[in-house]
Structure formats: C-alpha cells, structure tokens
Design a protein around this motif. Structure first.
Motif, short mmCIF file in Angstrom:
data_model
loop_
_atom_site.label_atom_id
_atom_site.label_comp_id
_atom_site.label_asym_id
_atom_site.label_seq_id
_atom_site.Cartn_x
_atom_site.Cartn_y
_atom_site.Cartn_z
N ASN A 137 0.83 -1.20 0.00
CA ASN A 137 0.00 0.00 0.00
C ASN A 137 0.87 1.26 0.00
O ASN A 137 2.00 1.25 0.51
CB ASN A 137 -0.89 0.03 1.24
CG ASN A 137 -1.83 -1.16 1.30
OD1 ASN A 137 -2.58 -1.41 0.35
ND2 ASN A 137 -1.78 -1.90 2.40
N ILE A 138 0.33 2.31 -0.57
CA ILE A 138 0.97 3.63 -0.52
C ILE A 138 0.30 4.43 0.59
O ILE A 138 -0.93 4.41 0.72
CB ILE A 138 0.82 4.35 -1.87
CG1 ILE A 138 1.56 3.60 -2.97
CG2 ILE A 138 1.30 5.78 -1.78
CD1 ILE A 138 1.29 4.14 -4.36
N TYR A 139 1.11 5.15 1.35
CA TYR A 139 0.58 5.99 2.43
C TYR A 139 0.95 7.43 2.13
O TYR A 139 2.14 7.79 2.08
CB TYR A 139 1.17 5.54 3.77
CG TYR A 139 0.74 4.14 4.15
CD1 TYR A 139 -0.43 3.92 4.86
CD2 TYR A 139 1.50 3.04 3.75
CE1 TYR A 139 -0.84 2.64 5.19
CE2 TYR A 139 1.11 1.75 4.08
CZ TYR A 139 -0.06 1.56 4.79
OH TYR A 139 -0.47 0.27 5.11
N THR A 140 -0.05 8.28 1.94
CA THR A 140 0.22 9.64 1.48
C THR A 140 -0.96 10.56 1.73
O THR A 140 -2.11 10.10 1.88
CB THR A 140 0.55 9.63 -0.03
OG1 THR A 140 0.84 10.95 -0.47
CG2 THR A 140 -0.63 9.09 -0.84
N LEU A 141 -0.69 11.85 1.75
CA LEU A 141 -1.73 12.87 1.64
C LEU A 141 -1.55 13.67 0.36
O LEU A 141 -2.21 14.70 0.17
CB LEU A 141 -1.69 13.80 2.86
CG LEU A 141 -2.18 13.18 4.18
CD1 LEU A 141 -2.01 14.16 5.33
CD2 LEU A 141 -3.65 12.74 4.08
N MET A 142 -0.64 13.22 -0.50
CA MET A 142 -0.39 13.87 -1.79
C MET A 142 -0.45 12.79 -2.86
O MET A 142 0.57 12.30 -3.34
CB MET A 142 0.98 14.55 -1.79
CG MET A 142 1.13 15.67 -0.78
SD MET A 142 0.16 17.14 -1.20
CE MET A 142 1.12 17.82 -2.55
N PRO A 143 -1.65 12.38 -3.27
CA PRO A 143 -1.78 11.23 -4.17
C PRO A 143 -1.44 11.54 -5.63
O PRO A 143 -2.31 11.67 -6.49
CB PRO A 143 -3.25 10.83 -4.01
CG PRO A 143 -3.95 12.10 -3.65
CD PRO A 143 -2.96 12.91 -2.84
N THR A 144 -0.14 11.65 -5.88
CA THR A 144 0.30 11.84 -7.27
C THR A 144 1.42 10.85 -7.57
O THR A 144 2.18 10.45 -6.69
CB THR A 144 0.85 13.25 -7.53
OG1 THR A 144 2.08 13.41 -6.83
CG2 THR A 144 -0.13 14.32 -7.07
N HIS A 145 1.48 10.47 -8.82
CA HIS A 145 2.62 9.74 -9.33
C HIS A 145 3.63 10.76 -9.87
O HIS A 145 3.43 11.97 -9.77
CB HIS A 145 2.18 8.77 -10.44
CG HIS A 145 1.19 7.75 -9.96
ND1 HIS A 145 1.50 6.82 -9.01
CD2 HIS A 145 -0.12 7.53 -10.31
CE1 HIS A 145 0.43 6.06 -8.77
NE2 HIS A 145 -0.56 6.47 -9.54
N MET A 146 4.66 10.25 -10.52
CA MET A 146 5.68 11.14 -11.05
C MET A 146 5.09 12.15 -12.05
O MET A 146 5.40 13.33 -12.01
CB MET A 146 6.76 10.29 -11.74
CG MET A 146 7.88 11.05 -12.38
SD MET A 146 9.03 9.85 -13.13
CE MET A 146 10.23 10.96 -13.84
N LEU A 147 4.20 11.68 -12.93
CA LEU A 147 3.72 12.52 -14.03
C LEU A 147 2.22 12.74 -14.03
O LEU A 147 1.69 13.33 -14.98
CB LEU A 147 4.13 11.89 -15.38
CG LEU A 147 5.63 11.75 -15.63
CD1 LEU A 147 5.87 10.95 -16.90
CD2 LEU A 147 6.27 13.12 -15.75
N HIS B 225 -1.73 12.65 -11.47
CA HIS B 225 -2.43 12.33 -10.25
C HIS B 225 -2.80 10.85 -10.26
O HIS B 225 -2.79 10.20 -11.31
CB HIS B 225 -3.70 13.18 -10.14
CG HIS B 225 -3.43 14.64 -9.94
ND1 HIS B 225 -3.42 15.54 -10.97
CD2 HIS B 225 -3.12 15.35 -8.83
CE1 HIS B 225 -3.14 16.75 -10.51
NE2 HIS B 225 -2.94 16.66 -9.22
N PHE B 226 -3.12 10.33 -9.11
CA PHE B 226 -3.66 8.98 -9.06
C PHE B 226 -4.97 8.97 -9.86
O PHE B 226 -5.70 9.96 -9.87
CB PHE B 226 -3.96 8.58 -7.61
CG PHE B 226 -2.73 8.15 -6.84
CD1 PHE B 226 -1.54 8.83 -6.95
CD2 PHE B 226 -2.79 7.04 -6.01
CE1 PHE B 226 -0.42 8.42 -6.25
CE2 PHE B 226 -1.68 6.63 -5.29
CZ PHE B 226 -0.49 7.32 -5.41
N ASP B 227 -5.22 7.84 -10.54
CA ASP B 227 -6.46 7.80 -11.31
C ASP B 227 -7.63 7.47 -10.37
O ASP B 227 -7.45 7.12 -9.20
CB ASP B 227 -6.35 6.82 -12.48
CG ASP B 227 -6.14 5.38 -12.04
OD1 ASP B 227 -6.70 4.97 -11.01
OD2 ASP B 227 -5.40 4.66 -12.74
N ILE B 228 -8.81 7.59 -10.90
CA ILE B 228 -10.00 7.46 -10.08
C ILE B 228 -10.11 6.07 -9.46
O ILE B 228 -10.50 5.92 -8.29
CB ILE B 228 -11.25 7.79 -10.91
CG1 ILE B 228 -11.20 9.25 -11.37
CG2 ILE B 228 -12.52 7.53 -10.10
CD1 ILE B 228 -11.11 10.26 -10.24
#
Length: 519
Positions: free
Chosen positions: A410-420, A422-425
């Motif tokens: 799992n990823i733990y974050t409050l900034m849900p972006t990949h390198m290029l 945003h995270f998709d829906i």
C-alpha cells in the motif's frame, strides 16, 4: 553563516579522482578534496531522484511508505526550517522533476528559486511537428524509440507513448544547444555567480546549486566530447534504458565516453565556483558541500541505470565533501564513519544553529568534520517496491522480496500523485484514511492499494523476477564480483533491516513482503 550546497545528479563516486577514479580527469573535484573533509563511507537512502530529495529535506528515509512523490503536508523541510529561523534559502536548479506532479513542494520550500530550462525531456522550444525523420537518422532507436510518433502532424503527450514523448523532447532541446553557454549546467553556474554577486555583503543564507548533469541523456559540449571520444561513428547513444547491458563493446565505450564528457564538464564548472571562493575569500565564512543523489551503473555488473538491479556500490556509495570555516585545519582529511543522505538535513540545520525537529532519524555530521570517529552502525537504503539493501560499511546485503509483484503493498500519502500524473479514479476508490504514523504529527493518511503498473518498476515495465538477494564482503571484494554465503551475517543484516523498518514506523505489510519478522 553561509552555505553553498552543490548537488550533482547521478555523479558516480568512482568517476572522481579523489575517490580513486582514473577514467575521467577531475582536477577540480580533486582540488576540493584537498580543501575539504572527504567522507569515504557515505551512502544513499531512498531512491531514485525525488525520494532522495525528500530524504535530504526531511532527514529521514521515506521509501518504506510511498514511491516518488511531493513533499507531504506533515514533512519538515530543512529549507523551511532555515527560513523560519531567519536564514534565507535559494534554489538554483535545472531539475525538471521539481515541476511535475510528483515533484511539488520542494522548490517552493525555499525562499526563492531559479529554474533553468532544457534538461532531460524539458524541451527548450515548443515544436508542434518536430522533424522526426531527421531525428530517426540522427539518434539510435535503442535509446530514442521514435517510430511510434506520427510523421507530418502534431505530436502530443496525450497521444504518444511515454518513452517516445520524452525522447522526442530531448531531441528538440538538442537542436537548440548552439553555444556552450546554452547548456543548462553553464546556466546554473551563471545563476549561482549572479546570486553570489548580488548578495556579497549579506549574511545568513543557504544556496542550493543543483545540476541535473551528469544524469542522462549524456549531452556535453563538443570540446568535452572530443576529449573522451571513443571513435564510434554510429547514431547517438547517450541515454541507456535501465536494463541489462547487451550492447557491443564499441557501443558501451561510446555511452561511457559520453558520460565521461559530462562529468568533465561538471568538474570544470565546479572549478569555476572554487575560483570564485578563492577570489572572494568565501572560505572564511561560507561552508561548501558537494554531493549527489545516487550513482549510476554504466554496464558494470552488466546493468545500466538504477532501479530493479542490486544497489551495487556504483549506485549506493556516493561522494560527500564538506568545507566548513570552523574546520579549516582539517582540510584534506578523510572520514571513515558511516553516513547517509538523510544526515544532510540535520547537518545543514546544525551549520546555522537551528533546532532539529523531532522525527528526524538522520544525524548531524558536523562533529565528524573535526575528528574521524564512528558514524552509523548500519544504514538501510532502497526504492519503494524494489529490493532493500543494508550495509554496515563492511558487508552489503541486497534483500529482494519473496514476491516479485508488489500487489500487497500500500501507498501511504496525503499527496496522491505519481511522477507525471495524479492517481487515477480507480486508485483513489481504493483509498481509506488510516494511521497516523509516528512522523505524520497525528494526521491520518490515505492508504491506497498500489497498482503494480504505477510502481517505479511498473513505470519502466519491469519486474524483479530475474534478480536475487546477495551478500558481499566489501573490504575483500570492493567490486562486488563474488557474493558470499554466510547465514550468520545474513541473519544479522536482516535483523538490521527490521530495525530500520521499525525506526521509520514501516507499515506491517512491508515485513511480510520481505519475509522479515515484524515488531
């Protein structure tokens, strides 16, 4: 107090004469080694580029909780800490990734920044219909796969494959590098001299001069390339894929020659900064720090790059040299203590008399400038979803997970972006608020199930299936040619990995992923 922090990207320690390198002439890096204290056991932490910078800003490892991403809202940044203590901070960088979705929050942590354009796939000019046929005749398709791009019509990011798009942007920039002064490294140093001139009478500032070179593509002005010519006459080979090295000896020599030319350029421009220090006697009141974010495999161990392969010394063991006015009498000395990238944050704060925030796991190495004594007893390093490595300075152990696909991570974050992006829906639909961790200051975080295609490996379309754990005895095998089988040492080093996981409040599933005993 004043500090200049020079950060090159992908600067191999063994490319420098001061660390035993012989393939490249580096008279200025070597000159600085005589003026500074050189650290002989300095290692990376989180990999690759942006995770390494988050380590530098926050003073703690981050590869256990997420992949490449922005500074988080709960992160302490040394740049913000300095600013809040009245120390002006300025960033000069040509690092494109600061200005992508996965790089937000780093440049703006400084009081001001200069962004130099044209590195990697940051096109210097907007060409709607680039001359693709000419590019295909000029660039080798193994490094520049441009066939999928449409001829005679608009080329857009939204309709192009990621790799082809990036390589086409780099080809465009290369068309507009007419003079040496056009190259980003030349512009970065020019901006640094402008800052130093403008603030010659000021005190209490921190300048980070960050050059993307010698990161690939390995593009240097002709005079540097001529000095390291391989005699190769084929199409341009300067941007190897992060994979097994299967090229011919002639191709490998050409790629290495292009890297050497770029290191030589970095050395010469760094020498101009040393000249400036000499001419203005900055040594008396200004610290100068030189390091990198990670190294790079140039076909050693039959690998290119830095992601899924073992983190050999060429990647993980990096240069660090520090000149500080309080330790001028220690110039030219070497240090054998084990240090790591997260140590830079508390060190910078220590230089300027600022308090180190709680939660920082790195340690100031200022005291090591005056005396050669032990550093850390071990350091862990790694890349999210990749192998984890631990070293005590004598042994290095690469530990690969039991599973080759990170589908339980799992990823733990409050900034849900990949390198290029945003995270998709669909990814966001899997998210839930959990936590907090001991470094989030009481804030819960989003737990998002990792889609393997969005891991660092997945972005490169790769897996760990052909890699294995390995132990090396560094004093007796510094080139790591002969892995050893010692269950006692492996057990001890695996315990140290668990220790570092606990120290950074790693999520419980990570222990199972690596087959380690949890807390």
């Amino acid at each position: 107090m004043k500090t200049v922090f020079v950060l090159f990207d992908s600067l191999n320690r063994l490319a420098l004469g001061a660390y035993g390198g012989t393939a490249v002439e580096t008279p200025n890096f070597d000159r600085f080694a005589q003026r500074s204290v050189t650290f002989d056991k300095h290692y990376v932490g989180s990999l690759p580029c942006m995770p390494a910078r988050r380590d530098m800003h926050t003073g703690r490892l981050n590869f256990m909780h997420r992949h490449w991403g922005p500074l988080e809202p709960f992160d302490d940044s040394f740049a913000r800490c300095l600013s809040q203590s009245g120390v002006y901070t300025h960033l000069i960088s040509d690092h494109l990734h600061y200005f992508e979705e996965g790089g937000w929050g780093y440049a703006t942590a400084y009081d001001s920044f200069d962004f130099i354009r044209g590195q990697e796939y940051d096109a210097l000019k907007a060409l709607v219909q680039p001359p693709l046929q000419r590019y295909k005749e000029k660039f080798d398709a193994r490094h520049y796969p441009l066939d999928e791009l449409p001829e005679g019509q608009s080329v857009t990011k939204g309709t192009s494959g990621k790799t082809a798009w990036k390589k086409s942007r780099a080809a465009i920039s290369r068309d507009f590098l007419k003079e040496e002064a056009d190259f980003p490294t030349a512009k970065c140093f020019a901006a640094a001299f402008d800052f130093l001139d403008l603030n010659a009478e000021a005190d209490d500032w921190f300048l980070q001069l960050e050059c993307f070179d010698p990161h690939e593509p390995f593009v240097a002005p002709d005079r540097f390339r001529d000095a390291y010519t391989s005699g190769y006459n084929g199409k341009i080979l300067d941007w190897p894929m992060y994979e097994r090295a299967t090229e011919s000896p002639e191709d490998i020599a050409e790629i290495r020659g292009n890297y050497a030319a770029l290191v030589a350029m970095c050395d010469e421009y760094f020498g101009k900064l040393l000249d400036y220090f000499d001419a203005n006697d900055l040594w008396k009141d200004t610290a100068l720090v030189l390091s990198t974010d990670h190294g790079f495999l140039l076909s050693e161990h039959e690998w290119w790059g830095k992601n899924r392969m073992p983190y050999y010394e060429e990647i993980s063991h990096i240069p660090l040299m520090i000149s500080h006015p309080d330790f001028a009498e220690n110039a030219g000395e070497r240090r054998s203590g084990l240090t790591q990238t997260p140590d830079l944050m508390p060190t910078f704060l220590d230089f300027h008399g600022c308090e180190v925030p709680p939660g920082v796991t790195g340690s100031s190495i200022k005291a090591l400038l005056g005396i050669d004594k032990a550093g850390h007893d071990s350091v862990a390093l790694g890349m999210f979803t990749g192998p984890v490595c631990v070293t005590d300075g004598t042994y290095s152990y690469f530990h690969y997970p039991d599973s080759t696909t990170p589908d339980q991570i799992n990823i733990y974050t409050l900034m849900p972006t990949h390198m290029l992006s945003h995270f998709d829906i669909e990814e966001l639909k899997s998210s839930e608020l959990v936590g907090p961790f001991d470094f989030t200051k009481g804030a819960p975080v989003l737990r998002i199930q990792l889609d393997p295609k969005n891991s660092q490996l997945g972005n490169d379309g790769q897996t760990l299936s052909d890699c294995n754990s390995a132990l090396y005895d560094l004093p007796n095998d510094p080139e790591q040619q002969q892995p050893i089988d010692d269950p006692v040492i492996i057990s001890r080093l695996k315990e140290r990995i668990s220790y570092h996981f606990q120290r950074h409040d790693a999520p419980t599933e990570l222990y199972a992923h690596f087959g380690l005993e949890g807390p």
